[in-house]
Scaffold this motif. Structure first.
Motif, PDB file in Angstrom:
ATOM      1  N   GLN A  14       2.275   1.757  -3.465  1.00 51.68           N
ATOM      2  CA  GLN A  14       1.243   2.192  -4.405  1.00 51.68           C
ATOM      3  C   GLN A  14       0.967   3.691  -4.250  1.00 51.68           C
ATOM      4  O   GLN A  14       0.869   4.417  -5.253  1.00 51.68           O
ATOM      5  CB  GLN A  14      -0.041   1.393  -4.175  1.00 51.68           C
ATOM      6  N   MET A  15       0.895   4.156  -3.020  1.00 51.29           N
ATOM      7  CA  MET A  15       0.679   5.585  -2.768  1.00 51.29           C
ATOM      8  C   MET A  15       1.872   6.412  -3.253  1.00 51.29           C
ATOM      9  O   MET A  15       1.710   7.498  -3.818  1.00 51.29           O
ATOM     10  CB  MET A  15       0.433   5.815  -1.287  1.00 51.29           C
ATOM     11  N   HIS A  16       3.078   5.892  -3.028  1.00 46.22           N
ATOM     12  CA  HIS A  16       4.297   6.578  -3.453  1.00 46.22           C
ATOM     13  C   HIS A  16       4.310   6.769  -4.969  1.00 46.22           C
ATOM     14  O   HIS A  16       4.631   7.860  -5.469  1.00 46.22           O
ATOM     15  CB  HIS A  16       5.513   5.756  -3.005  1.00 46.22           C
ATOM     16  N   LYS A  75       1.730   6.817  -6.966  1.00 45.99           N
ATOM     17  CA  LYS A  75       0.641   7.701  -7.383  1.00 45.99           C
ATOM     18  C   LYS A  75       0.965   9.163  -7.122  1.00 45.99           C
ATOM     19  O   LYS A  75       0.493  10.054  -7.844  1.00 45.99           O
ATOM     20  CB  LYS A  75      -0.659   7.296  -6.678  1.00 45.99           C
ATOM     21  N   GLU A 126       0.815  -1.213   0.000  1.00 50.20           N
ATOM     22  CA  GLU A 126       0.000   0.000   0.000  1.00 50.20           C
ATOM     23  C   GLU A 126       0.853   1.270   0.000  1.00 50.20           C
ATOM     24  O   GLU A 126       0.583   2.193  -0.791  1.00 50.20           O
ATOM     25  CB  GLU A 126      -0.954  -0.007   1.200  1.00 50.20           C
TER      26      GLU A 126
END
Length: 351
Positions: free
Chosen positions: A132-134, A136, A129
């Motif tokens: 994935q945030m990094h 985005k 997670e």
């Protein structure tokens, strides 16, 4: 006879090109022998062991801007993953300060240049997670879809029997495997395999048996291969001290990427005083992560990073690697340890 010789020469050339980069990492034969020495549970009659990597997850990136996005974030050159190149690539994603955030292995799914880029990122399960945030955050308006890939299983395949033909056992992907490729980090780590969740790996890899993940990690620690957030604490570990260059995880000639400045400066000075090395303990005891490793004279030699039972990794000053070392457990127990330099490390390196 002439036709047969010509065909043989063509096959040999193809095989040689496919495996040439492996020989730069070290001897295949000695690497396979190392696996057999470390794996503790004998499996008679099996050439290979398949280890489920449940502590690793997959993230899928797909879209025309996949390569530019990754090129600005990872330490390696994504161009190596183009269809005419490799199938797997090792790299780190760094913080602005140049410290490791995530260790990843990239897998190429597309097979032709005209196809839309389709890449899988293998990472620690706890980092899925955050990674994935990094991605985005830096995606901005790039045309890339980023999503977890939960329908695939990831396996490590290690040779058990030392055989003359082990090197060419998997010169092509086997039926039932989406990807079967040499581990890009080091020859001693065998192969990485991706299959559908419902696929039995023993039906894919002939003459194999399931292995215990403890044996996989024990082998990994014995070879000094860090993997995941315990071995490479996010925002703490430095990539070159973590042997990223030895594991083919960095390209010093590519363009700019996040966190490059400190890494490039360290590389060009040519001085790396500390490295992650395998350590063996004199007894099995709970060792706290970050415990200080001392010389017999009481000088600080480095810090214990992570491990399993009586083996693990420690970040040590190289001048103390061959000395007698010790540390203290949480119960104040004195534990001796010995450090070693992996055989697959470059022999000509002074660092």
């Amino acid at each position: 006879l002439i036709i047969y010789a010509g065909a043989s020469l063509t096959v040999c050339k193809r095989w040689r090109m496919r495996w040439l980069w492996l020989y730069k990492l070290g001897s295949l034969r000695s690497g396979f022998a190392a696996v057999r020495r470390v794996c503790s549970t004998p499996l008679s009659g099996s050439r290979f062991r398949c280890f489920p990597l449940e502590q690793r997850s997959l993230l899928r990136l797909q879209g025309p801007d996949t390569e530019p996005l990754l090129q600005g974030l990872i330490t390696n050159d994504v161009k190596y993953l183009r269809p005419e190149g490799r199938r797997a690539l090792y790299a780190h994603l760094l913080s602005l300060q140049g410290r490791t955030l995530y260790d990843v292995i990239l897998y190429r799914l597309h097979t032709h240049l005209e196809e839309e880029p389709d890449i899988l990122l293998e990472c620690d399960v706890s980092a899925l997670e955050p990674l994935q945030m990094h991605l985005k955050v830096y995606k901005i308006r790039k045309k890339v879809s980023i999503a977890p890939c939960q329908h695939l299983s990831l396996w490590a395949v290690l040779p058990w029997e030392q055989r003359e033909d082990a090197a060419c056992a998997f010169t092509s992907c086997l039926d039932g495997a989406l990807i079967l490729t040499p581990d890009p980090r080091a020859v001693v780590m065998g192969w990485r395999m991706l299959t559908d969740k419902d696929k039995n790996p023993l039906d894919v890899v002939a003459d194999s048996q399931l292995g215990d993940d403890k044996d996989y990690h024990r082998h990994r620690y014995h070879q000094g291969i860090p993997e995941g957030v315990k071995d490479l604490p996010p925002g703490v570990a430095l990539p070159l001290e973590s042997n990223l260059a030895y594991m083919n995880g960095i390209c010093f000639s590519k363009g700019c990427y996040l966190g490059q400045e400190l890494t490039a400066r360290t590389h060009h000075t040519g001085v790396i005083r500390k490295r992650l090395v395998p350590v063996q303990f004199s007894l099995m005891a709970p060792i706290p992560e970050g415990a200080e490793v001392l010389t017999q004279a009481g000088k600080s030699a480095g810090k214990y990073r992570a491990g399993q039972e009586d083996i693990g990794l420690a970040l040590l000053r190289l001048v103390y690697v061959k000395e007698e070392l010790h540390l203290k457990t949480a119960e104040n127990t004195h534990v001796n340890l010995s450090a070693s330099v992996p055989e697959w490390w470059p022999k000509a390196s002074n660092n």
